[in-house]
Design an enzyme around this catalytic site. Sequence first.
Site, PDB file in Angstrom:
ATOM      1  CG  HIS A  15     -20.515 -46.851 -40.926  1.00 38.87           C
ATOM      2  ND1 HIS A  15     -21.437 -45.856 -41.107  1.00 38.87           N
ATOM      3  CD2 HIS A  15     -19.650 -46.764 -41.971  1.00 38.87           C
ATOM      4  CE1 HIS A  15     -21.162 -45.193 -42.227  1.00 38.87           C
ATOM      5  NE2 HIS A  15     -20.075 -45.724 -42.770  1.00 38.87           N
ATOM      6  CE  LYS A  74      -0.343 -76.561 -31.719  1.00 36.78           C
ATOM      7  NZ  LYS A  74       0.790 -76.806 -32.600  1.00 36.78           N
ATOM      8  CD  GLU A 127       2.187 -68.572 -35.658  1.00 37.44           C
ATOM      9  OE1 GLU A 127       2.855 -68.722 -36.701  1.00 37.44           O
ATOM     10  OE2 GLU A 127       1.467 -69.465 -35.200  1.00 37.44           O
TER      11      GLU A 127
END
Length: 445
Positions: A311, A433, A290
């Site tokens: 792995h 949003k 951020e």
Amino acid sequence: MLKLDRKYFGETLNQAADGLEQSAMAALNSLKAKTCKGSEYTGWFNWPASEGFALATAIEDWLKSYKVDFDLIVVIGIGGSYLGSRAVSDLTTHTFASVMGSKATVSGKPMMVFAGHNMSETSLSELLDLMAVRKPVVNVISKSGTTTEPGVAFRVIKDFMEKRYGGSAGERIIATTDARKGALRKLATECGYKTFEVPDSVGGRYSVLTAVGLVPLALHGVDIRGLLTGADQVFKDLSQEKPQSLGRLALNYAQCRTAAWNAGKRIEVVAYPEPKMRNLVEWWKQLFGESDGKEGMGLFPASIECTMDLHSMGQYMQEGARTMMETFLAVDRPRTLRKGQETPSIKVPVTGSNLDELQYLEGRAVDTINDTAMLATRQAHSQGGVPALEIRLTDLSAETIGAAFAMFETACAVGGIMLGVNPFNQPGVEAYKLKMFELLGKPKV
Ligand code: PA5
């Protein structure tokens, strides 16, 4: 408490990083003088001395007088409102404490769980099942009080608490929110909840050592003074004209990241050897993602859990696109969950057989093998073209964790200032949003 090893970062990058010392100092000075971009959100810098220790006293005093019987803490929040306390809870709690009860080697803490950081109905309904068989208290944390995910979770959980506890539900709900304004402040006043403040001068991702992190962690039995003491040490080191060891480390880390960015690296992968560190690294991802990720810039923060991911992602790390730098987050004594307490070491048993080709490891501690595996990985990845740093924590004590928070926050702010962005805002978070509100039909106010 913390050490930085640049041995496998490569000569060219190390030289470039050293060449950025003055630029890092200039960034630090602008942070201290509050002349940097976003300076109104720099209240986290020097927080323990300016506000933190006094806040710890207020929280401890409140806890002494808090007579509610509870064995479950439900923390409702998203992003900076929960990741820090989740990180500390994981680092300082026995993995199976919740099922082992008093038999866990480090027990005595009420269990802590998290809600409001996703929109999963399954998670919420399973959480309500747990709450029904426990004695919960709820800490709802939201600066605005209108963030969708914690807002939805809190509506559901508040309803549950009121049905279960009736008129005394409010004693079990603690709200951490804006000091004066916002939906949650208003609701808390109306319902008579105990409240704590999210400071105006501290953004969510820098807020772990404010009431946002300290209140739930104090309820959880964590040494919050230890956290503050460790962080304070970093800020004290940074207050010198020439920053001392922990402060110097923060600047060095920022210089290395900036040098990697300037050299064309676009991803920073944190490799960590302890599953308990997963949420510390999630906290680190939010902090750097951020703060840096704007205006088309910033190293993308990613992670691998070792040795598990070697792995799976190990192939890419070794031979994929060479756009990464890697930071190994090591810990000397991962078995120290409480000051002075260390769980006994597990050594590879002597069996008298070499069928599994492991006889050469007999008698060696699993931690030592893990540490060696990390060193081997650092050597292999750096030889494969991924410059690698190591940040080493001496232990997982509250002091060291607190120092790590302050060091990473400072490195992040200094690096962001060096990059030329405002490391304290997050305008891009609004885009999803707005689309979501449109699709859900939220009325415009
Ligand atoms: O870092 C941030 O600012 C965010 O992660 C916020 O903490 C998060 O979006 C929650 O916001 P609020 O506290 O208003 O609910």
